[in-house]
Design an enzyme around this catalytic site. Structure first.
Site: not given
Ligand code: ZN
Length: 370
Positions: A140, A177, A179, A265
């Site tokens: 991120h 991931d 996200h 995740d």
């Molecule tokens: Zn994540």
């Protein structure tokens, strides 16, 4: 054919504080440990040892990244601010949900260095592939800021090092991931030499990025690939996305190195996603990526740890990935298989899941032969 595992005990000591998941509990419920806490990675490391995998892995301690290596990706202002926040005893790396303490800057350097150590082993012939276990995560973080628990973008630092030190012309980062890998997308959006692929839960985090229409810009048009998975996708839907979109694009791009942003995740038991992958599903995902690496870049694959917040199940997911990379003949049994077995999202590709992914394949077909 050796798989390296980069690991440093200091990753077990880093405390992100307390709260509810990652928010202040504000006294309404008793506070808990932050979701990004040492247990998830410490348990993974011990599980890998307990199943006897250390005897087939090359376990190696990582080095720190240098500031110069970070500056290939991040602005000097960002790097110096992260140093200043830690020097002041703590604060936030960006976006309000990225806590830092006095040790965070040094551990972020060690995390980026872990990705670099894995890269150096793979490129130098010391390992055929490598998995860098680390904290802090990176995907991120973008040029000018940390975000979403991340301080420096470890995968991006490794990709730039591969270009700077080994002269690679094409690198691919595949982000599994749950996200969106927004930091990696923004760093390389206009750069055709680094293909960025992110497979994530639709509008999960960040909720305003990662759309399928965001395909890069300028010279990088087409070399950013987002795959949005609806909540409840499960193993069959995820693997359909790999087979329908991700693997064909990787084969066409023909990278000289595959970097995997290896979050787990997306697992069935994770508190921060609703995708429902199993350990077996992660093994299949890793197997597909390994097969692409074998076919297009001599097996050169560097896996860099990202999110994964189920303290009990994330270790089995990362174990499944490492076992796959190490090509062990029989994977460790998943103790939660009995619970998983009867859940349709884990076993059957539903028509709506196929349609959601095939629609996105049609968008990417404007840039890739899908
Ligand atoms: Zn994540």
């Amino acid at each position: 054919m050796t798989t390296a595992l980069c690991w440093d005990d200091r990753f077990e000591t880093h405390d992100m504080g307390r709260g509810g998941l990652y928010l202040p509990a504000d006294g309404l419920v008793e506070d808990d440990v932050h979701v990004d806490n040492p247990a998830r990675i410490a348990r993974t490391r011990r599980l890998i040892s307990r199943v006897g995998l250390d005897s087939v892995l090359r376990v190696i301690e990582p080095r720190h990244a240098t500031v110069e290596e970070l500056l290939r990706v991040h602005s000097r202002d960002h790097v110096e601010r992260m140093l200043a926040v830690s020097a002041a005893g703590g604060g936030d790396a960006g976006g309000d949900y990225t806590p830092m303490d006095a040790s965070s800057y040094e551990l972020a350097l060690l995390s980026a260095g872990s990705a670099l150590t894995a890269l150096e082993l793979v490129m130098g012939g010391g390992a055929s592939n490598a998995h860098a276990m680390l904290r802090r995560s990176g995907h991120h973080a973008w040029r000018d800021s940390g975000y979403g628990f991340c301080i420096f973008n470890n995968c991006a630092v490794a990709a730039r090092a591969a270009q700077a030190a080994w002269g690679l012309e094409r690198v691919a980062i595949v982000d599994i991931d749950a996200h969106h890998g927004n930091g990696s997308e923004w760093i390389f959006a206009a750069d055709p030499t680094v293909l960025t692929v992110s497979i994530h839960q639709d509008r999960s985090f960040p909720s305003d990025s990662g759309f399928v229409e965001h395909v890069g810009e300028g010279d990088g048009l087409g070399t950013n690939v987002n795959v949005n998975l609806p909540a409840g996708t499960g193993d069959p839907g995820y693997l359909h996305a790999m087979d329908r979109i991700v693997v064909p694009i990787l084969r066409e791009h023909h990278p000289e190195l595959l970097v995997v942003a290896c979050g787990v995740d997306a697992s069935l038991f994770d508190p921060l996603s609703r995708l429902g992958l199993t350990a077996a599903g992660f093994a299949h995902v890793a197997g597909r990526l390994l097969a692409v690496a074998d076919d297009v870049c001599g097996g050169r694959l560097v896996s860099v740890q990202e999110g994964g917040y189920s303290h009990v199940y994330a270790p089995f997911c990362w174990l499944a990935i490492v076992e796959t990379l190490a090509r062990v003949p029989e994977r460790t049994e998943d103790p939660y298989e009995m619970f998983i077995a009867g859940q349709p999202c884990c076993r059957e590709l539903a028509p709506w899941q196929r349609a959601a992914i095939d629609d996105q394949a049609r968008v990417h077909a404007a840039h890739w032969p899908l």
